[in-house]
Structures are given as structure tokens and as C-alpha cells.
Motif scaffolding. Structure first.
Motif, PDB file in Angstrom:
ATOM      1  N   GLU A 750      -8.498 -12.760   3.628  1.00 23.64           N
ATOM      2  CA  GLU A 750      -8.103 -12.093   2.505  1.00 23.64           C
ATOM      3  C   GLU A 750      -8.358 -10.607   2.780  1.00 23.64           C
ATOM      4  N   MET A 751      -9.280 -10.098   3.414  1.00 16.33           N
ATOM      5  CA  MET A 751      -9.396  -8.688   3.689  1.00 16.33           C
ATOM      6  C   MET A 751      -8.116  -7.955   4.430  1.00 16.33           C
ATOM      7  N   ARG A 752      -7.793  -8.779   5.448  1.00 21.18           N
ATOM      8  CA  ARG A 752      -6.272  -8.622   6.013  1.00 21.18           C
ATOM      9  C   ARG A 752      -5.071  -8.583   5.056  1.00 21.18           C
ATOM     10  N   ASP A 753      -4.941  -9.407   4.201  1.00 18.46           N
ATOM     11  CA  ASP A 753      -4.013  -9.491   3.164  1.00 18.46           C
ATOM     12  C   ASP A 753      -4.040  -8.409   2.187  1.00 18.46           C
ATOM     13  N   ARG A 754      -5.067  -8.136   1.887  1.00 17.42           N
ATOM     14  CA  ARG A 754      -5.334  -6.884   1.056  1.00 17.42           C
ATOM     15  C   ARG A 754      -4.839  -5.679   1.528  1.00 17.42           C
ATOM     16  N   ALA A 755      -5.211  -5.560   3.145  1.00 16.69           N
ATOM     17  CA  ALA A 755      -4.845  -4.456   3.808  1.00 16.69           C
ATOM     18  C   ALA A 755      -3.549  -4.184   4.074  1.00 16.69           C
ATOM     19  N   LYS A 756      -2.914  -5.381   4.332  1.00 14.15           N
ATOM     20  CA  LYS A 756      -1.112  -5.383   4.597  1.00 14.15           C
ATOM     21  C   LYS A 756      -0.450  -5.147   3.325  1.00 14.15           C
ATOM     22  N   THR A 757      -1.110  -5.514   2.322  1.00 18.86           N
ATOM     23  CA  THR A 757      -0.422  -5.277   1.073  1.00 18.86           C
ATOM     24  C   THR A 757      -0.248  -3.564   0.789  1.00 18.86           C
ATOM     25  N   ILE A 758      -1.650  -3.060   0.869  1.00 22.09           N
ATOM     26  CA  ILE A 758      -1.692  -1.721   0.603  1.00 22.09           C
ATOM     27  C   ILE A 758      -0.974  -0.862   1.841  1.00 22.09           C
ATOM     28  N   ASN A 759      -1.003  -1.460   2.999  1.00 23.51           N
ATOM     29  CA  ASN A 759      -0.302  -0.628   4.015  1.00 23.51           C
ATOM     30  C   ASN A 759       1.177  -0.187   3.565  1.00 23.51           C
ATOM     31  N   PHE A 760       1.651  -1.509   3.152  1.00 22.74           N
ATOM     32  CA  PHE A 760       3.277  -1.323   2.906  1.00 22.74           C
ATOM     33  C   PHE A 760       3.345  -0.778   1.499  1.00 22.74           C
ATOM     34  N   GLY A 761       2.161  -0.929   0.587  1.00 22.60           N
ATOM     35  CA  GLY A 761       2.357  -0.215  -0.693  1.00 22.60           C
ATOM     36  C   GLY A 761       2.436   1.487  -0.514  1.00 22.60           C
ATOM     37  N   ILE A 762       1.504   1.781   0.530  1.00 20.56           N
ATOM     38  CA  ILE A 762       1.666   3.341   0.806  1.00 20.56           C
ATOM     39  C   ILE A 762       2.967   3.838   0.777  1.00 20.56           C
ATOM     40  N   ILE A 763       3.566   2.889   1.806  1.00 24.08           N
ATOM     41  CA  ILE A 763       4.960   3.550   2.164  1.00 24.08           C
ATOM     42  C   ILE A 763       5.988   3.899   0.772  1.00 24.08           C
ATOM     43  N   TYR A 764       5.670   3.025   0.117  1.00 25.70           N
ATOM     44  CA  TYR A 764       6.356   3.119  -1.349  1.00 25.70           C
ATOM     45  C   TYR A 764       5.894   3.623  -2.438  1.00 25.70           C
ATOM     46  N   GLY A 765       4.572   4.647  -2.191  1.00 26.15           N
ATOM     47  CA  GLY A 765       3.864   5.438  -3.022  1.00 26.15           C
ATOM     48  C   GLY A 765       3.246   4.540  -4.189  1.00 26.15           C
ATOM     49  N   VAL A 766       2.411   3.354  -3.625  1.00 31.69           N
ATOM     50  CA  VAL A 766       2.036   2.381  -4.756  1.00 31.69           C
ATOM     51  C   VAL A 766       1.126   3.153  -5.548  1.00 31.69           C
ATOM     52  N   THR A 767       0.796   2.827  -7.188  1.00 34.66           N
ATOM     53  CA  THR A 767      -0.081   2.914  -7.809  1.00 34.66           C
ATOM     54  C   THR A 767      -0.961   2.036  -7.996  1.00 34.66           C
ATOM     55  N   ALA A 768      -2.262   2.395  -8.604  1.00 30.08           N
ATOM     56  CA  ALA A 768      -3.431   1.089  -8.892  1.00 30.08           C
ATOM     57  C   ALA A 768      -2.715   0.265  -9.695  1.00 30.08           C
ATOM     58  N   TYR A 769      -1.783   0.255 -10.877  1.00 31.73           N
ATOM     59  CA  TYR A 769      -1.268  -0.502 -11.445  1.00 31.73           C
ATOM     60  C   TYR A 769      -0.432  -1.412 -10.460  1.00 31.73           C
ATOM     61  N   GLY A 770       0.340  -0.823  -9.778  1.00 29.41           N
ATOM     62  CA  GLY A 770       1.013  -1.725  -9.111  1.00 29.41           C
ATOM     63  C   GLY A 770       0.674  -2.469  -7.916  1.00 29.41           C
ATOM     64  N   LEU A 771      -0.606  -1.890  -7.256  1.00 28.30           N
ATOM     65  CA  LEU A 771      -1.269  -2.740  -6.440  1.00 28.30           C
ATOM     66  C   LEU A 771      -1.881  -3.869  -7.073  1.00 28.30           C
ATOM     67  N   ALA A 772      -2.401  -3.647  -8.198  1.00 29.06           N
ATOM     68  CA  ALA A 772      -3.353  -4.644  -9.023  1.00 29.06           C
ATOM     69  C   ALA A 772      -2.363  -5.809  -9.218  1.00 29.06           C
ATOM     70  N   ARG A 773      -0.859  -5.492  -9.600  1.00 30.25           N
ATOM     71  CA  ARG A 773      -0.013  -6.614  -9.350  1.00 30.25           C
ATOM     72  C   ARG A 773       0.429  -7.446  -8.438  1.00 30.25           C
ATOM     73  N   ARG A 774       0.281  -6.819  -7.157  1.00 29.00           N
ATOM     74  CA  ARG A 774       0.768  -7.293  -6.077  1.00 29.00           C
ATOM     75  C   ARG A 774      -0.591  -8.223  -5.420  1.00 29.00           C
ATOM     76  N   ILE A 775      -1.667  -8.099  -5.799  1.00 31.66           N
ATOM     77  CA  ILE A 775      -2.847  -8.729  -5.306  1.00 31.66           C
ATOM     78  C   ILE A 775      -3.614  -9.437  -6.412  1.00 31.66           C
ATOM     79  N   GLU A 776      -3.850 -10.730  -6.000  1.00 36.40           N
ATOM     80  CA  GLU A 776      -4.447 -11.889  -7.160  1.00 36.40           C
ATOM     81  C   GLU A 776      -5.946 -11.223  -7.259  1.00 36.40           C
ATOM     82  N   GLU A 777      -6.306 -11.470  -8.492  1.00 35.14           N
ATOM     83  CA  GLU A 777      -7.542 -11.342  -8.769  1.00 35.14           C
ATOM     84  C   GLU A 777      -8.162  -9.832  -8.511  1.00 35.14           C
ATOM     85  N   LEU A 778      -7.220  -8.915  -8.567  1.00 38.08           N
ATOM     86  CA  LEU A 778      -7.761  -7.555  -8.478  1.00 38.08           C
ATOM     87  C   LEU A 778      -7.144  -6.716  -9.609  1.00 38.08           C
ATOM     88  N   ASP A 779      -7.937  -6.123 -10.347  1.00 37.77           N
ATOM     89  CA  ASP A 779      -7.664  -5.613 -11.604  1.00 37.77           C
ATOM     90  C   ASP A 779      -7.140  -3.952 -11.212  1.00 37.77           C
TER      91      ASP A 779
END
Length: 928
Positions: A750-779
Motif C-alpha cells: 500500500e505504501m509503495r502504491d501511494r508513493a507511485k501515485t504521488i511520483n507520477f502525480g508530481i509530474i502532472y502538478g497534482v493537487t491534494a484534491y486530485g491525489l485524493a481522487r486517485r488513492i482509495e480511502e484517502l481524503d
């Protein structure tokens, strides 16, 4: 003397507005006001063409008025499936009407009537007018509903392509007469207008039915002669076919105010047009408006010629003249002298003339320029073949020069010329400059990068239009029929212009830091892409058919499953009907509303699918609809299009690659688009099985490993991210260890999956709202903390992200590591949402653009290695960070290693580049 027929041009206004809006990729904005302008620009260009070149005796524009029509009264769901008009188009509509008024074009609209009804009324009035029996009507539209108006004096005309739909064209293309158009439309229905139609009856089936039975009435009176599913569908539509027919029948309004004489073109009002074009940053169009108002075209008053015209008060210079010494090479001695000149020239401009633009177009001749005003044309095919040399001696003398890397070359859109030469056994090399790419790199927002427009805009010179040589439309001739003298001037002028553009634009590229990008990457890459287009890739139509049949069966099953789960039948493709089922019948809560109603897009369906309850079968509908849509898109968008794109001559698909049509510089493909073949789900990946190696060969696939993250490490110089790559660690696990503060061996999945999501999200300038949508059970609060922890651990990345935005704010653009620029005007807009978008674009453009630089450079290096070592290897496709190649079976492993090494050594980064390769009989098996 016979009377010359007069012409009435009727403009389908909103059809032209929408066409212009979607035709210009990435849009346009005024550098003066920042407002969107591409729809206005496209329609203005149409008016220049119509008024300046076609010269109608009468002209009128028809437009839709706001409010409901009689069709809404008879069918509440009429046009219910249409999407809302984009905001940046809505703002341009008043400008289009202002521009039409400035050009002196009357616009007719009336509450309760659609534009098509107004056009039908005007056509009827003119045809019934005894004083207008000589008037030929041309409807400027591609709307199939208007085909019912076609007749002996009425045709539809597409100005950009010159295509005409008259009675014979309608019969040739659809097999029907104009009086059968209404019945064809009623049978097929119209998804854009939500006209029901008959299920399973498309244009081909409808045409066959009408050919056999004459009309809808004839079909239903002979229904017993029709069998199977077709008869069932016709029976099912019996109750609604009359409604469909009423909806597609155009309505003529006897009360509509219309006088033919009132539609005579008025002189363009420069006092209105010029300030409008200045505001919208349409400088070339100001000259066009002056030309039309000044007398060229419609108006016959005296005017001063361009050569005699004094300098205008606004300081703009008149069109310039060039000193020209253009020569036609006819003899062996002249050819030898030309070859000697080209071999000793520092830079040669080059161009081909061909019988057309298609892949099988024949070579008519070659043109070269070596100094301003000094150029030559070498004819190969012409109506005066006895006056010049044939192909063989010309290629013997000039082929080595064209293939030499030492003879530096420039031109405009030389990929086309390279493709032409390949068919004659000649591989173009040594290209260091292409004015098409230079214009794109220096001024991507310009509406046109065509040679004629570029020369007029940058050099102030009016080139000879090709229409002066071969005409336009159905009367257009071929270049091999043009007289040698005219052809020589036209062809030599092209290369003269290309050389002058090099001399003007090369210093600008150097000043902007993009000279190397063009000379070392984009220009040579165009020659690589030409060879890839010529190579094509083998595609198995039987495999496509097999997959299509399987998917169609599954789609039918899904449709029945949806009906069973919902407890009712409805149109699965109707957002309105689906919304009624989801929110009214099943009882889901509305997720989001749009201007057209309750949204049922994929994001909404994903949220609803998460609420599926095994004890309530109805809640399965969102999941089933998502699969239905995905598979339907695979069938319609990919399988059918791919099958029709196979060249019967060699069984291969020859896509066309574009280098600079995307904002980040990524390569795109068209005809068909192979960049978007889906790979996220197994059903999409299966399509790759149809792409195969020839007998005795293998496909090689190679792609970069985590290329965008490696580029992020290189550009940011972040120590932690760099250390992970240098140690060849699992970078996502390494990042997770940093962010969550645990040893690497303690990182959970789970930690690795979250890190992977944020790694690629950073490239696209992800916002907190956008990251929450990509990761289950994360507000959102949890996502904010995760991003904050990430930036605290990776300070170099955070600093780099801020630098990207700061550069865009300071300079108005960001740059890749090879100097490619992308303007970020969104950062200067007043809307917080638009500014936030600008920040994301600033970050993403640097990273994705640098990745585009890298893969392009790798392709150039790899092709050079193939040529230098004469390797048994062909490049076929480029898909983002992946290359697909072809090699003989016995050499495949060695060639895969060559590809991998060239990709890994294409550029020196602060972290190691890694590429992975695979071998297989088809594209699917290459990927494992």
C-alpha cells in the motif's frame, strides 16, 4: 452570347463556427487581449476565400436563433444528447457575427427556426423566383440534413476542400436521390440530434432498402419481403419512424423576410474590420480585408496597384518583389553544372513537385536554390517530355547529392519530399533546417505554418498560388500537365523562399536557444519518420475480425445484463435516459450537474460503481455501463478503423507521424492514430496481437523505464531521488521509505502504491484534491499531508517545481533541456482555476517535453547506427516512450541489444537511463 449564371452562396454559420473551432489544434489566443480567437479566425479565413476568390453575386449567412423550435415541441428529447458549447467558443460567437457584419454579409435568424430551415426557405424562394432562374445556389456546409435540398440548381460546397455534393455526387456516394434523403435520415437516425431512427440500420443498409423499395412507405408496405433481425428492428421502429421523419424534414417558413437583392455583397467596412482584427491579433487578415475592399475580387471601382501603392498611414510596407534568376534544367551539360554548384554550396534548399499529395503520387521534378534569387527546376515528368531529361540520368547526377550528409539541406515540410524520394530508391540525408518546424518552434500559436502564409507573414512576399497552375475543385489538373515555364517559376520560387526563410529564422532560433533542437533533432527526425511511414507495420485483418466479433458478442451480453439489472430497457447511449435510470429509478444520489443536466460521465460512473451492493442487483448498472462503453469504443474507434486502414497492396498500416502538433513536442500519429491504442486493460492490449512480423521476421519492442521520473531526478538534482536511481533501487519503494519514514524493507504494498501515485502525480502538478481522487480511502486532508511530507523529504523536487512556475511567470514560457519552449499564458489569467492549470502545465511541459526530446534524439541516433552499420533493422512505430522495430528472426536478439544500448546512450543524464526490450512474432507478445 449566352447569359452567365449568377451565384448565391448560403453560409451555414454555426456549422462553420464549430468546424473552425475544432480545426485549430490547441486553439489560438490574441496576444493583445488574451481572449480565444480560433473560431473567429477560421470563419474570417473562409470569408476571405469566398469574397476574394469565389466572388458570389449574392451571399447570405443563416444562423440558429436562441430558444425552442417546433422540433422541441414534437419531441422533448430533441438534441438532448448534445454537449454544452465550450465556454471559449461561446465567447467567440458574437465576434463572428461582428466580423460577418464588417464584411457586409447579411445574417438571417428567426426564433423558432433552425439555420437548416432558414436555408431551406431561402432555397425555395430563389427557385420559385421567376427573376432568378439563372441563379445557381451553393450551400456552404457539410451537414447531411441539407442534402435534401440538392437539385439541378442547388449543390453543397465545401470551400476548404473544393468538394461539391450535387445530384450525381449524392448518388455516387450514398446511392440515393435527393428526394430520398429524408427517408435515409429517418431510417438511420442521428445521435448528435437524438433522432431515434431504426436500430441496426446504418447508411449502407438504409440505402439498400431505399434502392429496393423506394421510400419508407414502400419499405413498410413490403415488410414481409424483409427477413431476420432487420425486419424485427423495422417492426420495432414502426411507432417512431414518423417522428424521425418529421424531425429531419426541413421546414420552409413563408413568413421569413427575404429579398434576393438584399443579399448582394456590400463593400467590407474597414472602419469596423481593421480595429477588430487588430484586437484579435489577425495581422494577415487586415491585408486581406484591405485587398477585398480595395477592389480585387467583388468590387469594380478603380484602385491603385500593389506595385504603385504608397506607404499606408499605419506604416505597413506594400508587398515586396524579389530579384529572381530561375532556370529550367533541360540538358545533360546543364544538369552536370547544377550538380557541381550544389556540391560546393554551404546550404542547399530542396523541394519536389509531384502529381498529388497521396502516398503513391508520382515525381514531376526537383527544385534547388543555392543563393537568394538563384534557383533551378529539374523536370522529370511534364507535357513537354521531349524538352528535358528523364528520371534515370537525373537521379544518377543528383541522387548522391540528395543522399549525402555532407551537403547540408533546408526546405519546408521535407518529410513529404523524403517519402517521395524513397519510392525512387533515394534516401534523403543532410537536412539541417525545415521552415515548417522553425515556424512551429518560434511561434506555435500562429494559425498557419504553410509556406505561402509564412512567406507572406515573415517576408512580405506573395507567392504564386498553386491554383494558378492547376485550378481548384473538380476542375483541378495535375502538376504533370503544367507548362514547363510556369512550372519552373513555381517550383524554383518554393526553394528560393525556403532559403530566404532559413536566413531570416536561423538567427532567431539561435537567439531562442533552439537551433540545435531543430538541426540535431527535429530536422533529421523528419527523415526517420518518412522511412517509418514508408515501412508501415503488418496487420492481420482476420485477427481484428475475430476480436471484433468477440467484443460485439460481449457488448450484446452487457446490454441485456444492464436491462435485466435495471428492470427496464432504454438507450444506453443516451446520457439523459441513463441519468433517469440511475438517479430516478435506481435511486443513486446525483454526483455532479452540468449545463445539460445530471452528468453520467466516466468519473461519475466510477463513483457510483464503488457503491455497488451485492444484495441489490440494480446497483451493478454503473459497472456494466462502464464496460459497455469501453468495449463499444474499442469496436468503433479501433478495430473497424484499423481494418480499413490496411493497405491491400502490402497488408500494412502506414500511419502518418506528426512532430510538432502537440504542445509538449511528443510525436502524434494520424490515419490511423496508433498512439492511442489502449494498453491499460487486457481487452485493449489484445488489439496488439493483430500487429505482426512478416514471415521469417520478428518484432522488437523497446521502451524507457520510468523515463519521466529519471528526467525529474536529472532536472531537480534532488539527492534522495537521484540516490535511488543510482543504486538501481525500486524507486517507488525508495520514495515510500522516505515519505513514510520507514526502512526500505518495511515498505508495504500500500505504501509503495501511494508513493507511485504521488511520483507520477508530481509530474502532472497534482493537487491534494486530485491525489485524493486517485488513492482509495484517502481524503483531501490526508492527501495534503502526503504531498507536504513528500516535498519535505524531496526538497530538490519542490524547489524545481517552483522554478518551473517562476520561469513561466517571468518569461511567459518554460523550456525543456534541449530548449523547446511552451508558452503558459494561463498563469496570467484572472481565474484561479486557470492559474492553477497554468502551474500544472508549467511543470508537466518541462518533464514531458524533455522526455519527447530524448526519445526523438534516440530515434535519430538509432537510425544513423542502422545506416552506418547496415543493420538488418527497420523502425516501424513510435508510441510515446516505446519503439517498435522489425528484424529477421536470426538477428532479432542482437538487434534488440543494439536498440536498447542506443536508447540508453542517447543522452547523458545525472542518473542512468534504462531501456527494456522484448521480442515476439506480434506486438502483444513482445511486451510479455
Amino acid at each position: 452570347m449566352a447569359n452567365v449564371a449568377r451565384s448565391l452562396y448560403i453560409i451555414d454559420t454555426f456549422a462553420q463556427i464549430f468546424r473552425a473551432y475544432y480545426a485549430i489544434r490547441n486553439g489560438m489566443r490574441s496576444n493583445v487581449t488574451g481572449e480565444p480567437t480560433h473560431a473567429v479566425f477560421g470563419v474570417a479565413g473562409l470569408m476571405v476565400k469566398v469574397l476574394g476568390d469565389l466572388r458570389p453575386d449574392f451571399i447570405v449567412a443563416a444562423a440558429d436563433a436562441p430558444g425552442k423550435t417546433h422540433r422541441d415541441e414534437i419531441y422533448a428529447d430533441y438534441k438532448a444528447t448534445r454537449r454544452a458549447t465550450p465556454d471559449d467558443l461561446v465567447s467567440q460567437i458574437p465576434l463572428v457575427f461582428e466580423m460577418l457584419s464588417g464584411f457586409g454579409v447579411p445574417v438571417i435568424l428567426k426564433t423558432g427556426l433552425e439555420a437548416d430551415d432558414i436555408i431551406a426557405t431561402v432555397v425555395q424562394r430563389v427557385l420559385a423566383d421567376p427573376e432568378a432562374t439563372d441563379v445557381q445556389i451553393r450551400i456552404l456546409s457539410k451537414d447531411k440534413d441539407l442534402e435534401q435540398l440538392v437539385g439541378p440548381r442547388v449543390a453543397m460546397f465545401d470551400v476548404p476542400t473544393g468538394a461539391i455534393v450535387d445530384e450525381s455526387a449524392l448518388m455516387a456516394s450514398k446511392g440515393i436521390r435527393p428526394d430520398q434523403v429524408i427517408d435515409l435520415l429517418a431510417l438511420t437516425g442521428d445521435t448528435s440530434d437524438n433522432v431515434p431512427g431504426v436500430d441496426g440500420v446504418g447508411p449502407k443498409t438504409a440505402s439498400q432498402l431505399l434502392k429496393e423499395f423506394g421510400s419508407i412507405d414502400g419499405i413498410y408496405s413490403h415488410l414481409d419481403a424483409i427477413t431476420g433481425k432487420k425486419r424485427e428492428n423495422l417492426e420495432a421502429a414502426r411507432e417512431t419512424i414518423g417522428l424521425s421523419r418529421a424531425l429531419v424534414t426541413l421546414h420552409c417558413d413563408p413568413e421569413l423576410p427575404f429579398e434576393l437583392e438584399a443579399t448582394r455583397p456590400a463593400r467590407p467596412d474597414l472602419a469596423r474590420l481593421l480595429p477588430l482584427f487588430e484586437r484579435l491579433d489577425f495581422h494577415r487578415l487586415k491585408d486581406d480585408a484591405r485587398r477585398i475592399a480595395g477592389g480585387e475580387g467583388l468590387f469594380e471601382e478603380e484602385f491603385i496597384s500593389v506595385e504603385q501603392q504608397p506607404l499606408p498611414e499605419n506604416g505597413e510596407a506594400p508587398t515586396v518583389r524579389w530579384q529572381q534568376e530561375y532556370t529550367c534544367i533541360r540538358t545533360a551539360s546543364e544538369l552536370a553544372a547544377l550538380a557541381s554548384t550544389l556540391q560546393t554550396t554551404a546550404l542547399v534548399a530542396f523541394d519536389t513537385e509531384t502529381t498529388g499529395l497521396e502516398r503513391d503520387a508520382q515525381l514531376c521534378g526537383l527544385s534547388f536554390a543555392w543563393a537568394e534569387g538563384k534557383a533551378a527546376y529539374v523536370p522529370i515528368r511534364s507535357p513537354q517530355a521531349h524538352l528535358h531529361l528523364a528520371l534515370a540520368p537525373v537521379m544518377r547526377a543528383l541522387g548522391p547529392i540528395l543522399e549525402s550528409r555532407d551537403v547540408r539541406k533546408c526546405g519546408h515540410n521535407l518529410k513529404f519530399d523524403a517519402r517521395v524520394l524513397l519510392r525512387y530508391g533515394c534516401t534523403l540525408r543532410g537536412v539541417v533546417f525545415d521552415s515548417l518546424f522553425a515556424s512551429n518552434l518560434l511561434a506555435a500559436s500562429e494559425a498557419s505554418h504553410k509556406l505561402d502564409d509564412l512567406v507572406a507573414r515573415r517576408l512580405g512576399y506573395q507567392m504564386t498560388a498553386i491554383s494558378q497552375l492547376i485550378g481548384t475543385g473538380s476542375e483541378q489538373a495535375s502538376m504533370d500537365t503544367v507548362d514547363l515555364e510556369a512550372m519552373t517559376h513555381y517550383a524554383a520560387e518554393d526553394t528560393d523562399a525556403a532559403l530566404r526563410l532559413y536566413q531570416l529564422m536561423q538567427p532567431e532560433l539561435e537567439s531562442a536557444g533552439m537551433a540545435s533542437l531543430l538541426a540535431d533533432v527535429e530536422a533529421p527526425l523528419s527523415l526517420v519518420l518518412a522511412r517509418m511511414e514508408a515501412n508501415g507495420i503488418l496487420c492481420d485483418p482476420e485477427e481484428l475480425t475475430r476480436q471484433g466479433d468477440a467484443l460485439t458478442t460481449r457488448v450484446d451480453e452487457l446490454k441485456l445484463s444492464v436491462f435485466a439489472a435495471a428492470g427496464t430497457e432504454f438507450d444506453l447511449n443516451s446520457p439523459k435516459q441513463l441519468a433517469d435510470v440511475l438517479f430516478d429509478l435506481i435511486g443513486f444520489k446525483v454526483v455532479r450537474k452540468t449545463k445539460t443536466g445530471r452528468s453520467t460521465d466516466v468519473e461519475v460512473l466510477e463513483k457510483l460503481a464503488d457503491q455497488e451492493d451485492a444484495h441489490d442487483p440494480r446497483t451493478a448498472v454503473p459497472r456494466l455501463i462502464m464496460e459497455y462503453r469501453q468495449l463499444s469504443k474499442l469496436i468503433s474507434t479501433y478495430l473497424g478503423n484499423l481494418k480499413s486502414a490496411i493497405d491491400p497492396a502490402d497488408g500494412r498500416i502506414h500511419t502518418t507521424f506528426h512532430q510538432l502538433v502537440t504542445a509538449t513536442g511528443r510525436i502524434a500519429s494520424q490515419g490511423p492514430n496508433l498512439q492511442n491504442i489502449p494498453i491499460r486493460k487486457e481487452t485493449g492490449r489484445q488489439i496488439r496481437k493483430a500487429f505482426r512480423a512478416p514471415h521469417g521476421g520478428m518484432l522488437i519492442c523497446a521502451d524507457y523505464s520510468q523515463i519521466e521520473l529519471r528526467i525529474l531526478a536529472h532536472l531537480s538534482r534532488d539527492e534522495a531521488l537521484t540516490a535511488a536511481f543510482m543504486a538501481e533501487q525500486d524507486v517507488h519503494a525508495a520514495v515510500a521509505a522516505q515519505v513514510f519514514g520507514v526502512p526500505l524493507e518495511m515498505v508495504t504494498r500500500e505504501m509503495r502504491d501511494r508513493a507511485k501515485t504521488i511520483n507520477f502525480g508530481i509530474i502532472y502538478g497534482v493537487t491534494a484534491y486530485g491525489l485524493a481522487r486517485r488513492i482509495e480511502e484517502l481524503d483531501v486532508a490526508g492527501a495534503s499531508k502526503l504531498i507536504a511530507d513528500y516535498k519535505a523529504r524531496f526538497t530538490g523536487i519542490d524547489r524545481f517545481l517552483r522554478q518551473c512556475v517562476d520561469q513561466a511567470l517571468e518569461h511567459g514560457y518554460v523550456t525543456t533541456f534541449m530548449g523547446r519552449r511552451r508558452a503558459i499564458p494561463e498563469l496570467r489569467e484572472s481565474s484561479p482555476t486557470r492559474r492553477a492549470l497554468g502551474e500544472r502545465l508549467a511543470i508537466n511541459s518541462v518533464i514531458q517535453g524533455s522526455a519527447a526530446d530524448l526519445i526523438k534524439l534516440a530515434m535519430v541516433r538509432l537510425q544513423q547506427r542502422i545506416d552506418d552499420d547496415r543493420l538488418p533493422l527497420k523502425m516501424l512505430l513510435q508510441i510515446h516512450d516505446e519503439l517498435v522495430l522489425e528484424s529477421p528472426y536470426e538477428h532479432a536478439e542482437g538487434m534488440a541489444e543494439v536498440v536498447r544500448r542506443e536508447m540508453e546512450h542517447a543522452m547523458e543524464l545525472t542518473v542512468p537511463l534504462r531501456a527494456e526490450s522484448g521480442i515476439g512474432r506480434d506486438w502483444f507478445s513482445c511486451k510479455g
